[in-house]
Design a protein around this motif. Structure first.
Motif, PDB file in Angstrom:
ATOM      1  N   GLN A   7     -64.674  19.623  12.504  1.00  0.00           N
ATOM      2  CA  GLN A   7     -64.589  20.137  11.427  1.00  0.00           C
ATOM      3  C   GLN A   7     -66.122  19.742  11.352  1.00  0.00           C
ATOM      4  N   PRO A   8     -67.087  21.068   9.959  1.00  0.00           N
ATOM      5  CA  PRO A   8     -67.937  21.487  10.320  1.00  0.00           C
ATOM      6  C   PRO A   8     -69.319  19.808  10.527  1.00  0.00           C
ATOM      7  N   ILE A   9     -70.591  19.924  10.824  1.00  0.00           N
ATOM      8  CA  ILE A   9     -71.014  18.833  11.464  1.00  0.00           C
ATOM      9  C   ILE A   9     -72.896  19.368  10.677  1.00  0.00           C
ATOM     10  N   ALA A  10     -72.924  19.034   9.754  1.00  0.00           N
ATOM     11  CA  ALA A  10     -74.627  20.052   9.411  1.00  0.00           C
ATOM     12  C   ALA A  10     -76.204  19.813   9.561  1.00  0.00           C
ATOM     13  N   GLU A  33     -69.839  20.725  21.306  1.00  0.00           N
ATOM     14  CA  GLU A  33     -68.923  21.576  21.885  1.00  0.00           C
ATOM     15  C   GLU A  33     -68.304  22.426  20.416  1.00  0.00           C
ATOM     16  N   ASN A  34     -69.187  22.060  19.123  1.00  0.00           N
ATOM     17  CA  ASN A  34     -68.830  22.874  17.879  1.00  0.00           C
ATOM     18  C   ASN A  34     -70.066  24.507  17.640  1.00  0.00           C
ATOM     19  N   VAL A  39     -70.677  29.809  18.650  1.00  0.00           N
ATOM     20  CA  VAL A  39     -71.577  31.075  19.405  1.00  0.00           C
ATOM     21  C   VAL A  39     -70.653  31.999  20.571  1.00  0.00           C
ATOM     22  N   PHE A  40     -69.839  31.863  20.738  1.00  0.00           N
ATOM     23  CA  PHE A  40     -67.993  32.103  21.342  1.00  0.00           C
ATOM     24  C   PHE A  40     -67.639  32.975  20.427  1.00  0.00           C
ATOM     25  N   ASP A  41     -67.817  32.637  18.937  1.00  0.00           N
ATOM     26  CA  ASP A  41     -67.004  33.161  17.812  1.00  0.00           C
ATOM     27  C   ASP A  41     -67.506  34.810  17.369  1.00  0.00           C
ATOM     28  N   VAL A  42     -69.026  33.983  17.114  1.00  0.00           N
ATOM     29  CA  VAL A  42     -69.933  35.098  16.600  1.00  0.00           C
ATOM     30  C   VAL A  42     -70.133  36.590  17.002  1.00  0.00           C
ATOM     31  N   ALA A 140     -75.354  34.585  11.540  1.00  0.00           N
ATOM     32  CA  ALA A 140     -73.965  34.365  11.485  1.00  0.00           C
ATOM     33  C   ALA A 140     -73.478  33.138  12.074  1.00  0.00           C
ATOM     34  N   ILE A 141     -74.016  32.889  13.519  1.00  0.00           N
ATOM     35  CA  ILE A 141     -73.587  31.373  13.785  1.00  0.00           C
ATOM     36  C   ILE A 141     -74.309  30.395  12.852  1.00  0.00           C
ATOM     37  N   TYR A 142     -75.298  30.459  12.065  1.00  0.00           N
ATOM     38  CA  TYR A 142     -75.099  28.955  10.947  1.00  0.00           C
ATOM     39  C   TYR A 142     -73.839  29.437  10.344  1.00  0.00           C
ATOM     40  N   GLN A 143     -73.346  30.515   9.429  1.00  0.00           N
ATOM     41  CA  GLN A 143     -72.475  31.205   8.575  1.00  0.00           C
ATOM     42  C   GLN A 143     -71.321  29.920   9.266  1.00  0.00           C
ATOM     43  N   ARG A 144     -70.624  30.217  10.633  1.00  0.00           N
ATOM     44  CA  ARG A 144     -69.620  29.851  11.777  1.00  0.00           C
ATOM     45  C   ARG A 144     -69.983  27.976  11.646  1.00  0.00           C
ATOM     46  N   THR A 145     -71.206  27.565  11.554  1.00  0.00           N
ATOM     47  CA  THR A 145     -70.469  26.540  12.099  1.00  0.00           C
ATOM     48  C   THR A 145     -70.564  25.752  10.567  1.00  0.00           C
ATOM     49  N   CYS A 146     -70.823  26.265   9.446  1.00  0.00           N
ATOM     50  CA  CYS A 146     -69.774  25.369   8.138  1.00  0.00           C
ATOM     51  C   CYS A 146     -68.761  25.665   8.102  1.00  0.00           C
ATOM     52  N   GLU A 147     -67.627  26.305   8.454  1.00  0.00           N
ATOM     53  CA  GLU A 147     -66.101  26.824   8.350  1.00  0.00           C
ATOM     54  C   GLU A 147     -65.751  26.133   9.379  1.00  0.00           C
ATOM     55  N   ILE A 148     -66.190  26.389  10.584  1.00  0.00           N
ATOM     56  CA  ILE A 148     -65.331  26.047  11.960  1.00  0.00           C
ATOM     57  C   ILE A 148     -63.978  24.588  11.969  1.00  0.00           C
TER      58      ILE A 148
END
Length: 541
Positions: A7-10, A33-34, A39-42, A140-148
């Motif tokens: 889940q996302p980590i603040a 890992e998150n 990074v790999f996602d975006v 984009a990386i940050y936004q993805r960290t909020c929804e992983i």
């Protein structure tokens, strides 16, 4: 392939140099890992992409590298190039990305910050040009960290990072490469090694402090083995996970032994140091410290003496807080001068477009278009090339430079580990006062202009606002206030002080004396003591 739920980590918003936190934060379950998965996602990458991985050898590097390899295998990469021992200096990583056509790279470093179990760690993603990811990618990386919701890996044993060779991890080919060879070969193409070797044979001496950081192996190979400096020229040359318990920041405080040597009775001709990940530099001559701002200007003025720059420079770029000394060189050379926000990524578009050749930041970072990162050893070698050709001392070169261009007396005062609320309150109050400052006088200095620096990239049109608060005085002096994004605790307020002394003025003054009125004015304008309780900076550079 195994998908691990998460889940996302603040707090995983990358700053100007990636994501930096304490080791204990990165060691939490799913934390590294998150971030790597996002990074790999975006990031953009072609089929059968190559990824470069390496770091500065600090504590926790090997652990994260092994996990990143397993994750790269599960995320469709075809090949990973990893530095031997997990080590790649930041400029060497940039070179490997460019040389081997990689889609990007993970640089594991907290740069000049301390290392060890209780200290700092960081992860930065560099794109295909070898440079730090631009703001569009980091956002984009940050936004993805909020929804992983998951991260992916293959089940595999750790690989041998210390032996050069190839290993298969799932369907991924992992190549452990010589960390030094490609970089050293590049330097030999850029500079006149024969001239430097001749100068060394003729008696040129130096001392290089690698600060038990990543540049040790590079410096020993290039300076001692290829250029012929005496064995032992490179001090503290073995990279250690905790940098020997020291702070690998090349300045007068943390490299005090080098300063003592260079200002001592039996000083060598030239002294230099680099930082944790090898992208910063410190230049000291016999009895003289060359500020990073002055070093940028002097290197640009003399770059034509090195083979790679014999045809001239296309332009010079500097970060806004860096002194305007390089601007005067650009004007004399008839080439453009660019003023960008702090962060090497802002130079990337200029370099890629062929609009600039040499770039620099006041925080001891200097580089050119040979890679897309600042490069500590590159700056040292260009200085050596200049010394070898001009056959003068560092002091003589500096004095002649100031006599031609005038002198920008300059210093940076850092107030580290401030309570974030206090630092933000100071900046908010100062921002609100900017419009009322012009016409006011402080310590005998009259404010001509005051603003919040914004930048529009001349290549891609991207806009970056609120990049530092500037107070410009009549006569050319200025103060810049900026909160830094490179620390891991609280906030760091950086105060940049600059006084221009024109040709014919006092060019041999003592910097603290020349900046005394600006120091007093800075506190009066920003209320530093009132907001922070500090009466002195933590570090002066």
């Amino acid at each position: 392939m195994v998908a691990r739920p998460t889940q996302p980590i603040a707090g995983q918003k990358p700053g100007t140099s990636g994501l930096r936190k304490k080791v204990k934060v990165f060691a939490q379950p799913n934390y590294a890992e998150n971030f790597i998965q996002t990074v790999f996602d975006v990031v953009e990458r072609p089929e059968n992409a190559t990824l470069v991985i390496g770091g500065d050898g600090r504590y926790h590097n090997r652990t994260v590298i092994q996990q990143a390899i397993r994750m790269a295998a599960a995320n469709g990469y075809a090949r990973v190039l990893v530095g031997q021992g997990g080590i790649l200096s930041t400029p060497a990583a940039s070179n490997v990305i460019r040389q081997y056509g990689a889609s990007g790279g993970l640089v594991l470093s907290a740069s000049h910050n301390p290392g060890g179990p209780d200290e700092d760690f960081g992860i930065k993603y560099n794109i295909a040009n070898g440079g730090p990811a631009p703001e569009s990618v980091t956002e984009a990386i940050y936004q993805r960290t909020c929804e992983i919701t998951e991260w992916r890996m293959v089940e595999a044993d750790d690989i041998d990072l210390d032996t050069i060779g190839t290993t298969q991890v799932g369907g991924l080919t992992v190549e452990v490469i010589d960390s030094v060879a490609d970089y050293a070969a590049l330097m030999e193409k850029l500079f006149d090694f024969d001239a430097i070797r001749a100068a060394v044979a003729g008696g040129l001496t130096m001392s290089f402090d690698a600060m038990h950081a990543v540049t040790g192996p590079y410096a020993r190979e290039i300076l001692e083995k290829r250029l012929g400096f005496a064995e032992g020229t490179v001090k503290n040359g073995v990279p250690l996970e905790d940098f020997g318990g020291h702070h690998p920041d090349p300045n007068a405080v943390h490299a005090h032994e080098l300063f003592e040597t260079m200002f001592g009775v039996a000083a060598p001709d030239f002294g230099a140091a680099s930082d944790g990940d090898g992208d910063r530099n410190l230049i000291v001559g016999k009895g003289i410290f060359v500020t990073p701002s002055d070093s940028l200007a002097m290197l640009a003025a003399n770059a034509h003496l090195a083979p790679a720059y014999a045809g001239g420079l296309k332009g010079i770029a500097r970060s806004m807080p860096t002194s305007a000394a390089a601007d005067r060189v650009a004007e004399a050379l008839g080439i453009p001068a660019y003023e960008t926000p702090t962060g090497w990524k802002f130079f990337g578009t200029l370099l890629d477009a062929g609009m600039a050749t040499i770039c620099g930041e006041e925080s001891a970072g200097t580089g050119s278009d040979h890679v897309r990162e600042k490069d500590g050893l590159w700056a040292v070698l260009l200085w050596l090339n200049i010394l070898a050709v001009r056959k003068q001392s560092v002091a003589q070169i500096a004095e002649e430079h100031w006599a031609k261009f005038g002198r920008n007396y300059y210093a940076r005062h850092d107030y580290e580990a401030l309570p974030t609320e206090a630092a933000n309150a100071l900046v908010a109050e100062l921002t609100a006062s900017l419009a009322s400052l012009p016409g006011q006088s402080f310590s005998g200095l009259t404010v001509a202009e005051a603003d919040s620096f914004g930048y529009t990239d001349p290549v891609d049109g991207s806009v970056s606002l609120n990049q530092g608060l500037r107070v410009l005085f009549e006569g050319g002096s200025r103060i810049v206030f900026r909160l830094s994004g490179t620390g891991t605790e609280g906030a760091t307020l950086r105060v940049y002080l600059e006084r221009y002394e024109p040709v014919g003025g006092d060019l041999a003054g003592h910097t603290p004396d020349k900046l005394a009125d600006l120091i007093t004015a800075a506190d009066a304008i920003a209320g530093i003591t009132r907001h922070t309780g500090r009466t002195e900076p933590t570090v002066i550079t």
